[in-house]
Design a protein around this motif. Structure first.
Motif, PDB file in Angstrom:
ATOM      1  N   LEU A  78       0.641  -1.171  -0.091  1.00  0.00           N
ATOM      2  CA  LEU A  78      -0.003  -0.024  -0.027  1.00  0.00           C
ATOM      3  C   LEU A  78       0.836   1.261   0.119  1.00  0.00           C
ATOM      4  CD1 LEU A  78      -3.287   0.249   0.290  1.00  0.00           C
ATOM      5  CD2 LEU A  78      -2.927   1.205   2.634  1.00  0.00           C
ATOM      6  N   GLY A  79       2.048   1.349   1.005  1.00  0.00           N
ATOM      7  CA  GLY A  79       3.025   2.442   0.850  1.00  0.00           C
ATOM      8  C   GLY A  79       3.731   2.652  -0.487  1.00  0.00           C
ATOM      9  N   ILE A  80       3.922   1.409  -0.980  1.00  0.00           N
ATOM     10  CA  ILE A  80       4.866   1.439  -2.316  1.00  0.00           C
ATOM     11  C   ILE A  80       3.887   2.210  -3.451  1.00  0.00           C
ATOM     12  CG2 ILE A  80       6.014   0.234  -4.196  1.00  0.00           C
ATOM     13  CD1 ILE A  80       6.888  -1.780  -1.937  1.00  0.00           C
ATOM     14  N   GLY A  81       2.693   1.592  -3.585  1.00  0.00           N
ATOM     15  CA  GLY A  81       1.842   2.223  -4.617  1.00  0.00           C
ATOM     16  C   GLY A  81       1.437   3.803  -4.180  1.00  0.00           C
ATOM     17  N   ALA A  82       1.418   4.117  -2.919  1.00  0.00           N
ATOM     18  CA  ALA A  82       1.022   5.586  -2.521  1.00  0.00           C
ATOM     19  C   ALA A  82       2.152   6.396  -2.725  1.00  0.00           C
ATOM     20  CB  ALA A  82       0.753   5.595  -1.005  1.00  0.00           C
ATOM     21  N   TYR A  83       3.269   6.092  -2.376  1.00  0.00           N
ATOM     22  CA  TYR A  83       4.716   6.819  -2.591  1.00  0.00           C
ATOM     23  C   TYR A  83       4.754   7.057  -4.080  1.00  0.00           C
ATOM     24  CZ  TYR A  83       6.169   7.859   2.103  1.00  0.00           C
ATOM     25  OH  TYR A  83       6.266   8.269   3.341  1.00  0.00           O
ATOM     26  N   ALA A  84       4.974   5.902  -4.868  1.00  0.00           N
ATOM     27  CA  ALA A  84       5.215   6.041  -6.163  1.00  0.00           C
ATOM     28  C   ALA A  84       4.499   6.837  -7.122  1.00  0.00           C
ATOM     29  CB  ALA A  84       5.219   4.427  -6.851  1.00  0.00           C
ATOM     30  N   VAL A 139      12.994   2.203   4.923  1.00  0.00           N
ATOM     31  CA  VAL A 139      13.321   2.752   3.584  1.00  0.00           C
ATOM     32  C   VAL A 139      12.484   4.014   3.158  1.00  0.00           C
ATOM     33  CG1 VAL A 139      13.339   2.480   1.093  1.00  0.00           C
ATOM     34  CG2 VAL A 139      14.145   0.632   2.457  1.00  0.00           C
ATOM     35  N   MET A 140      11.251   4.209   3.592  1.00  0.00           N
ATOM     36  CA  MET A 140      10.525   5.280   3.543  1.00  0.00           C
ATOM     37  C   MET A 140      10.994   6.403   4.366  1.00  0.00           C
ATOM     38  SD  MET A 140       6.579   3.722   3.311  1.00  0.00           S
ATOM     39  CE  MET A 140       6.034   2.461   2.210  1.00  0.00           C
ATOM     40  N   SER A 141      11.520   5.976   5.451  1.00  0.00           N
ATOM     41  CA  SER A 141      11.954   7.087   6.511  1.00  0.00           C
ATOM     42  C   SER A 141      13.135   7.690   5.828  1.00  0.00           C
ATOM     43  CB  SER A 141      12.025   6.408   7.886  1.00  0.00           C
ATOM     44  OG  SER A 141      10.675   5.872   8.185  1.00  0.00           O
ATOM     45  N   LYS A 142      14.272   6.690   5.678  1.00  0.00           N
ATOM     46  CA  LYS A 142      15.687   7.060   5.164  1.00  0.00           C
ATOM     47  C   LYS A 142      15.762   7.740   3.670  1.00  0.00           C
ATOM     48  CE  LYS A 142      16.854   5.660   9.155  1.00  0.00           C
ATOM     49  NZ  LYS A 142      17.308   6.736  10.302  1.00  0.00           N
ATOM     50  N   TRP A 143      14.974   7.204   2.817  1.00  0.00           N
ATOM     51  CA  TRP A 143      15.460   7.620   1.339  1.00  0.00           C
ATOM     52  C   TRP A 143      14.554   9.004   1.167  1.00  0.00           C
ATOM     53  CZ3 TRP A 143      13.636   4.314  -3.453  1.00  0.00           C
ATOM     54  CH2 TRP A 143      14.243   4.924  -4.601  1.00  0.00           C
ATOM     55  N   SER A 144      15.120   9.979   1.589  1.00  0.00           N
ATOM     56  CA  SER A 144      14.675  11.753   1.641  1.00  0.00           C
ATOM     57  C   SER A 144      14.466  11.951   0.355  1.00  0.00           C
ATOM     58  CB  SER A 144      15.439  12.595   2.506  1.00  0.00           C
ATOM     59  OG  SER A 144      15.484  11.931   3.971  1.00  0.00           O
ATOM     60  N   PHE A 150      11.029  11.684   7.265  1.00  0.00           N
ATOM     61  CA  PHE A 150      10.128  12.045   7.881  1.00  0.00           C
ATOM     62  C   PHE A 150       9.151  13.020   7.814  1.00  0.00           C
ATOM     63  CE2 PHE A 150      13.070   9.127  10.519  1.00  0.00           C
ATOM     64  CZ  PHE A 150      12.283   8.468  10.761  1.00  0.00           C
ATOM     65  N   ASP A 151       9.625  14.079   6.876  1.00  0.00           N
ATOM     66  CA  ASP A 151       8.733  15.072   6.468  1.00  0.00           C
ATOM     67  C   ASP A 151       7.508  14.968   5.801  1.00  0.00           C
ATOM     68  OD1 ASP A 151      10.689  17.051   7.934  1.00  0.00           O
ATOM     69  OD2 ASP A 151      11.967  17.181   6.092  1.00  0.00           O
ATOM     70  N   GLY A 152       7.773  13.906   5.184  1.00  0.00           N
ATOM     71  CA  GLY A 152       6.574  13.364   4.222  1.00  0.00           C
ATOM     72  C   GLY A 152       6.606  13.877   2.824  1.00  0.00           C
ATOM     73  N   LEU A 153       5.674  13.499   2.074  1.00  0.00           N
ATOM     74  CA  LEU A 153       5.702  13.907   0.766  1.00  0.00           C
ATOM     75  C   LEU A 153       4.266  14.350   0.292  1.00  0.00           C
ATOM     76  CD1 LEU A 153       7.173  13.668  -2.098  1.00  0.00           C
ATOM     77  CD2 LEU A 153       6.127  11.455  -2.517  1.00  0.00           C
ATOM     78  N   HIS A 264      -1.050  14.007   2.317  1.00  0.00           N
ATOM     79  CA  HIS A 264       0.356  14.064   2.618  1.00  0.00           C
ATOM     80  C   HIS A 264       0.901  12.890   3.333  1.00  0.00           C
ATOM     81  CE1 HIS A 264       3.693  16.811   3.276  1.00  0.00           C
ATOM     82  NE2 HIS A 264       3.980  15.892   4.265  1.00  0.00           N
ATOM     83  N   LEU A 265       1.879  12.238   2.584  1.00  0.00           N
ATOM     84  CA  LEU A 265       2.028  11.049   2.886  1.00  0.00           C
ATOM     85  C   LEU A 265       3.453  10.993   4.040  1.00  0.00           C
ATOM     86  CD1 LEU A 265       2.538   9.047  -0.505  1.00  0.00           C
ATOM     87  CD2 LEU A 265       0.452   9.079   1.197  1.00  0.00           C
ATOM     88  N   ALA A 266       3.291  10.142   4.989  1.00  0.00           N
ATOM     89  CA  ALA A 266       4.473   9.989   6.034  1.00  0.00           C
ATOM     90  C   ALA A 266       4.580   8.526   6.231  1.00  0.00           C
ATOM     91  CB  ALA A 266       3.957  10.739   7.327  1.00  0.00           C
ATOM     92  N   PRO A 267       5.877   8.007   6.525  1.00  0.00           N
ATOM     93  CA  PRO A 267       6.262   6.547   6.873  1.00  0.00           C
ATOM     94  C   PRO A 267       5.201   5.894   7.845  1.00  0.00           C
ATOM     95  CG  PRO A 267       8.278   7.759   6.530  1.00  0.00           C
ATOM     96  CD  PRO A 267       7.090   8.796   6.548  1.00  0.00           C
ATOM     97  N   ASP A 268       4.895   6.713   9.043  1.00  0.00           N
ATOM     98  CA  ASP A 268       3.999   6.239  10.108  1.00  0.00           C
ATOM     99  C   ASP A 268       2.574   5.753   9.649  1.00  0.00           C
ATOM    100  OD1 ASP A 268       6.347   6.902  11.585  1.00  0.00           O
ATOM    101  OD2 ASP A 268       5.446   8.589  12.497  1.00  0.00           O
TER     102      ASP A 268
END
Length: 391
Positions: A78-84, A139-144, A150-153, A264-268
């Motif tokens: 779900l997160g990969i689809g959202a971030y991509a 990976v979501m937290s570190k691949w800025s 952590f600031d989100g997208l 607004h996406l965030a790793p949490d």
């Protein structure tokens, strides 16, 4: 009571058992289409969550319900689809291209994860997928550079070609022969609602057709017994990898819609608790049924809305009573929601393994056979879900 007599093999492959099913689902579709016009923005927003969770649970259902592969890592897909999807839109890719592209990336990752875990079953497969979910969240937290850390997208508003200007939405417009044409930003809940409803309808139709195909029947055979399926010539590695990829693809599709819901996406947002929610939806709704994914998602959204109301009510009733203050502290304790979800999951597995849709079929059978209904009609029902059957 309606009796369906089958005289040809093709009748067992129809989308609808009889005309009554077609009429019932048609009426349901009309109600869902008219819902945003009569409901407030809050209820439309909750309906958006219901539709998105239904699509995500439908993806998990392909793995756990149709093929028997337990997964606790679908929050990662779900997160990969959202971030991509959000990243592609930020780079200028149109919405209609970035949404399936993000889902395709999630599907590829599903194949990558599914291939090395083919020999795992039950709790071992669940632990492996849980580890993948934790790695993905890290990976979501570190691949800025891609995810924003952590600031989100931020998620850009989807744009569609329109022929009439509207003051509510933004966008760039130009006149062609006196008609305003341009890209309109669809950001309000009602617009997102119809997009989610369309995606859910297409996903449910594709899942239904998948079950009718030889591939879907191979999935079900693997779920029921891997040894029997292999003895019939079914290639276990190929079909299980395919099932994992399709499951991740559909869940990634829901992730793209989820990105627009939260804006607004965030790793949490994609933690292990989200995976447990998706598992709860499948078990509560009914393992192995398309209708179960939608009923379970509806149950979850209603429960999440009811818990804050119940908390406020208990606080108002017992807040002034000194001897009952422990009750107030209990209902307001952090983690109560997760504990309640876990309790419901256990209770449904023990007492109603067929879920809400199975209960509906029992009630329907009772009224169809009344007064000839017998208590022993469902006596052979097992007290465990289909994914834990003996192999």
């Amino acid at each position: 009571m309606r009796f369906v007599f089958r005289t040809r093999y093709e009748q067992d492959l129809r989308l609808w058992r009889h005309r009554g099913d077609l009429i019932a689902y048609g009426l349901l579709g009309i109600v869902l289409v008219l819902f945003p016009f009569v409901a407030g923005s809050y209820y439309v927003g909750e309906a958006n969550l219901w539709l998105i969770y239904s699509v995500a649970a439908l993806g998990l259902m392909i793995g756990i319900g149709f093929t028997g592969m337990v997964s606790l890592g679908h929050s990662a897909f779900l997160g990969i689809g959202a971030y991509a999807h959000a990243y592609f839109m930020q780079e200028g890719v149109p919405f209609l291209v970035s949404l399936p592209l993000g889902a395709l990336l999630a599907g590829i990752m599903g194949v990558v994860v599914g291939r090395p875990t083919l020999r795992m079953h039950g709790i071992y497969l669940a632990i492996a997928t849980l580890a993948f979910a934790l790695i993905t969240q890290e990976v979501m937290s570190k691949w800025s550079a891609v995810t924003g850390g952590f600031d989100g997208l931020p998620v850009a508003a989807p744009k569609f070609l329109s022929i009439q200007a509207n003051e509510i939405y933004g966008g760039e417009w130009f006149a062609v022969g006196g008609v305003h044409v341009g890209w309109a930003e669809l950001w309000d809940p009602s617009s997102l609602y119809f997009i989610c409803l369309f995606v859910l309808a297409i996903s449910a139709l594709l899942a239904k057709n998948l079950l009718r195909s030889p591939t879907g029947r191979a999935f079900v055979a693997i779920r029921n017994s891997e040894i029997s399926a292999q003895s019939m010539g079914i290639h276990l590695a190929q079909y299980k990898t395919t099932a994992f990829g399709i499951s991740a693809f559909v869940t990634g599709l829901a992730g793209g819609l989820f990105a627009h819901q939260i804006t607004h996406l965030a790793p949490d947002a994609f933690n292990i608790f989200l995976s447990i929610e998706l598992l709860l939806i499948c078990v509560v709704g009914g393992i192995g049924t398309i209708q179960g994914a939608m009923l379970g998602a509806l149950f979850l959204i209603a429960l999440r809305s009811f818990i804050p109301i119940a908390r406020d009510g208990v606080t108002a009733w017992f807040g002034d009573a000194e001897m009952l203050s422990g009750i107030v502290r209990f209902v307001n304790a952090p983690g109560l929601e997760a504990g309640l979800f876990g309790l419901l999951l256990v209770l449904f597995i023990i007492f109603e393994p067929f879920g809400l849709y199975g209960r509906w079929l029992k009630v329907k059978t009772y009224f169809d056979l009344f007064p000839l209904y017998k208590k022993a009609t469902f006596a052979r029902q097992k007290s465990y879900v289909k994914t834990e059957r003996l192999r």
